[in-house]
Structure formats: C-alpha cells, structure tokens
Design a protein around this motif. Structure first.
Motif, mmCIF file in Angstrom:
data_model
loop_
_atom_site.group_PDB
_atom_site.id
_atom_site.type_symbol
_atom_site.label_atom_id
_atom_site.label_comp_id
_atom_site.label_asym_id
_atom_site.label_seq_id
_atom_site.Cartn_x
_atom_site.Cartn_y
_atom_site.Cartn_z
ATOM 1 N N ARG A 119 2.006 -5.033 4.082
ATOM 2 C CA ARG A 119 2.301 -5.363 5.620
ATOM 3 C C ARG A 119 1.655 -4.409 6.548
ATOM 4 O O ARG A 119 1.091 -4.686 7.583
ATOM 5 C CB ARG A 119 3.770 -5.734 5.902
ATOM 6 C CG ARG A 119 4.114 -7.179 4.805
ATOM 7 C CD ARG A 119 5.381 -7.616 5.068
ATOM 8 N NE ARG A 119 6.118 -8.696 4.272
ATOM 9 C CZ ARG A 119 6.899 -8.403 3.360
ATOM 10 N NH1 ARG A 119 7.250 -7.169 2.911
ATOM 11 N NH2 ARG A 119 7.132 -9.359 2.453
ATOM 12 N N ASP A 138 -1.996 -4.111 6.593
ATOM 13 C CA ASP A 138 -2.716 -5.274 7.173
ATOM 14 C C ASP A 138 -2.621 -5.214 8.636
ATOM 15 O O ASP A 138 -3.764 -5.362 9.410
ATOM 16 C CB ASP A 138 -2.179 -6.747 6.851
ATOM 17 C CG ASP A 138 -2.306 -7.238 5.326
ATOM 18 O OD1 ASP A 138 -3.229 -6.624 4.610
ATOM 19 O OD2 ASP A 138 -1.699 -7.913 4.910
ATOM 20 N N HIS A 198 -5.946 -4.962 11.197
ATOM 21 C CA HIS A 198 -6.084 -5.823 12.085
ATOM 22 C C HIS A 198 -6.354 -4.876 13.656
ATOM 23 O O HIS A 198 -7.064 -5.400 14.288
ATOM 24 C CB HIS A 198 -4.929 -6.668 12.495
ATOM 25 C CG HIS A 198 -4.640 -7.590 11.249
ATOM 26 N ND1 HIS A 198 -3.299 -8.242 11.301
ATOM 27 C CD2 HIS A 198 -5.449 -7.699 10.468
ATOM 28 C CE1 HIS A 198 -3.423 -9.044 10.178
ATOM 29 N NE2 HIS A 198 -4.816 -8.914 9.433
ATOM 30 N N HIS A 222 -9.806 -15.999 -2.017
ATOM 31 C CA HIS A 222 -8.973 -14.859 -2.029
ATOM 32 C C HIS A 222 -8.229 -14.735 -3.409
ATOM 33 O O HIS A 222 -8.203 -13.575 -4.002
ATOM 34 C CB HIS A 222 -7.933 -15.161 -1.063
ATOM 35 C CG HIS A 222 -6.821 -13.829 -0.927
ATOM 36 N ND1 HIS A 222 -7.478 -12.489 -0.756
ATOM 37 C CD2 HIS A 222 -5.801 -13.684 -1.097
ATOM 38 C CE1 HIS A 222 -6.132 -11.683 -0.905
ATOM 39 N NE2 HIS A 222 -5.143 -12.405 -0.919
ATOM 40 N N HIS A 243 -11.249 -11.950 4.205
ATOM 41 C CA HIS A 243 -9.951 -12.268 4.396
ATOM 42 C C HIS A 243 -8.987 -11.486 5.636
ATOM 43 O O HIS A 243 -8.263 -11.931 6.148
ATOM 44 C CB HIS A 243 -9.273 -11.885 3.131
ATOM 45 C CG HIS A 243 -7.841 -12.249 2.852
ATOM 46 N ND1 HIS A 243 -6.706 -11.524 2.746
ATOM 47 C CD2 HIS A 243 -7.396 -13.427 2.586
ATOM 48 C CE1 HIS A 243 -5.675 -11.924 2.796
ATOM 49 N NE2 HIS A 243 -5.824 -13.344 2.624
ATOM 50 N N ASP A 244 -9.703 -10.138 5.761
ATOM 51 C CA ASP A 244 -9.075 -9.474 6.884
ATOM 52 C C ASP A 244 -9.122 -10.176 8.222
ATOM 53 O O ASP A 244 -8.329 -10.129 9.014
ATOM 54 C CB ASP A 244 -9.422 -8.003 6.869
ATOM 55 C CG ASP A 244 -8.903 -6.964 5.875
ATOM 56 O OD1 ASP A 244 -7.808 -7.440 5.190
ATOM 57 O OD2 ASP A 244 -9.611 -6.252 5.381
ATOM 58 N N GLU A 303 -7.070 -13.052 8.557
ATOM 59 C CA GLU A 303 -5.615 -12.889 8.563
ATOM 60 C C GLU A 303 -5.497 -12.554 10.216
ATOM 61 O O GLU A 303 -4.579 -12.896 10.787
ATOM 62 C CB GLU A 303 -4.907 -11.930 7.731
ATOM 63 C CG GLU A 303 -4.783 -11.962 6.479
ATOM 64 C CD GLU A 303 -3.917 -13.059 6.184
ATOM 65 O OE1 GLU A 303 -2.701 -12.995 6.322
ATOM 66 O OE2 GLU A 303 -4.267 -14.228 5.649
ATOM 67 N N THR A 307 -14.782 -14.797 11.799
ATOM 68 C CA THR A 307 -14.129 -15.173 10.455
ATOM 69 C C THR A 307 -15.197 -16.120 9.897
ATOM 70 O O THR A 307 -15.389 -15.921 8.688
ATOM 71 C CB THR A 307 -12.961 -15.765 10.926
ATOM 72 O OG1 THR A 307 -11.931 -15.131 11.468
ATOM 73 C CG2 THR A 307 -12.489 -16.264 9.359
#
Length: 298
Positions: free
Chosen positions: A91, A94, A98, A188, A227-228, A231, A256
């Motif tokens: 967490r 991520d 971001h 994923h 995926h990053d 998210e 994305t």
C-alpha cells in the motif's frame, strides 16, 4: 528424495530433531536477503527497502511452491504471514508510485488540482506508513522473524528445488495460451503468475532459462506499468475534487489506455516468440484500437 516444504518448516521449528545440512544456495540466499530486507524495512520504510522486501518475500513463496508438500498447513501459514506484511508494504509502495507518476502528467489548466492530488496521496501515504510501522513492530512480525531465522539455520538436504529450463518454458507457454482473451480483466493475474515463473526460472542460469526469464521480466514490467497507471486513475476517479476536472480525468484515462495497448501488444509479441497458440477473440478488448485487436487475435 526432495525435502518437502512441510519438512523444511518442521525442521526449522524443531532443530533438535533435524539431521540435514543447509546447502541450497538459492533457498538460503533468498532467506538471508529476506531477513536483511525486513530489518532494513523496520529501520527505514523507504521505497527501495519496501521494494526489496516485497521482491524477496515473493521469491521465497515461489521457491516454496516447488517443494512437494504432503502437509500444506505449515507452508500456507508461513506464506500467509509473509503476504500480510507484503500487502501492507504494498500500500505504501503504490502511493509512492502514484506520486511519481503524477510528476509525469502535464495537464494545461489543471496544475493546481494536480498539486492537490499529490498532497492527498502524501496524506494517504503517511497513514499507510503508520500502519506499516505498527505491523513491523508487532508480535506477529517478531514471530515471523524468528521463523525465518530458524528456517535459515536449519538443516536441509543439499538438494535444490527447481524446474528445468524446458519445464519453465513449457509452463510459460501454457500460461500464455490459457487465456481465451488477453484483456484488462485478466492481465494483472497473468503478471502475477509470470512473476512467480520468473523467480523459479532464475534458479537455472542456462542460456535457455535466461531467455525465458528475460521475456518474463519484459512482460512483468509492461503489465506493471499499465497497472500502476490504472490504479492511479481509479484513485483519482474516486477523489471528489476530480469530478470537476474532466481534463485531468481524460488525461489519466488516455495514458492508462495507452499503457494497456502497449502491454497487450507486448504480450502478443512474446506469445508469438514462444510459439504459444493464440486463441482468437470475437470482439476487441475494451479500450483497445481495432489495429491492436487484429494483432492480438491474429
């Protein structure tokens, strides 16, 4: 006879009953690195330490899956404990990622909103960091550290759990061919499975194995970047101020989809490289151009 994962963990918990000697370089090295990474993470939950801990824990789990295990309770218990701490560290990772991705965005007229979003990510990161620190100094973490220490110092037969290069390649081909359609919904999961195969394949340094693991790393990196961004897009979409910022939402959506397109094309390229059969899709995956869809289903 190859020692089972149940034997490994039982021996770690009952060293007085063990007569084996630890001589597995891959397994022992992974354990030592994981212990070191966990100590570093406790001292400083910096992004690089989080990344190293998560990688080492995934590698250990991958190695354990290659050991025939008649009593899976012990292995599952260890894997569950590792996964708990890895997810908590994930967490924080991520949110760090971001924030890094946001620095790549330049949306005319939305600079102020991007800065607000970055501050919101920093706030969430502090919260996740606090929870991670609590877990790292909890009794559960102390038990995990003792278990890993005993496991590393415990006697093991000088046998190395590994798949041959051909077996890893065949499993990779089977994995690529197992999806009726490669799309955002299963990409994923493909990434996670390919990462586990990569760790197993890296135990063999033959040219054939190096070729397979290089492809697995390329696949993992491309899907991971998509995926990053996905998210981050989801985080921003759920953030109330973004509702009044269509240009920011459009920018994140466009990036994305571009990363999804690249990941799908690379997956198809690797599939052709390894001669994995392609299962044609009836309609293009959502958000992929017609040209990309034709290449995927060719």
């Amino acid at each position: 006879m190859l020692p089972t994962a149940g034997h490994l963990i039982y021996a770690a918990e009952h060293p007085e009953n063990s007569r084996m000697t630890a001589q597995n370089p891959s397994f022992s090295l992974t354990l030592r690195r994981l212990e070191q990474n966990l100590r570093q993470l406790r001292r400083d939950p910096a992004p690089r330490h989080i990344h190293r801990f998560r990688t080492a824990s995934k590698r250990l789990e991958a190695l354990l899956t290659q050991l025939p295990d008649p009593s899976k309770r012990s292995m599952v218990k260890l894997a569950k404990s590792l996964k708990k701490f890895r997810r908590q560290a994930g967490r924080v990772r991520d949110l760090d990622m971001h924030g890094k991705l946001l620095r790549e965005i330049h949306v005319p007229g939305e600079a102020s909103l991007v800065r607000r979003l970055r501050r919101e990510l920093s706030r969430k990161r502090r919260q996740a960091h606090k929870k991670l620190e609590q877990e790292l100094f909890s009794p559960a973490c102390a038990r995990l550290r003792r278990r890993l220490r005993r496991l590393r110092s415990t006697a093991l037969q000088p046998l190395e759990p590994r798949l041959s290069a051909d077996a890893v390649r065949r499993e990779f081909i089977r994995l690529l061919a197992s999806q009726p359609r490669i799309e955002a919904g299963n990409l994923h999961a493909l990434r996670k499975q390919s990462k586990q195969l990569q760790f197993i394949g890296e135990m063999d340094v033959s040219p054939a194995s190096l070729r397979t693991t290089a492809a697995l790393r390329r696949l993992h990196a491309a899907i991971g970047r998509w995926h990053d961004w996905a998210e981050l897009h989801a985080f921003a979409a759920a953030w109330p101020p973004a509702a009044a910022a269509p240009r920011l939402r459009a920018a994140l959506h466009g990036i994305t989809q571009t990363q999804l397109h690249r990941a799908l094309l690379l997956t198809e390229e690797i599939r052709r490289e390894f001669s994995a059969p392609v299962i044609s899709a009836r309609r293009p995956p959502h958000g992929v151009t017609a040209m990309a869809a034709r290449r995927i289903s060719a």
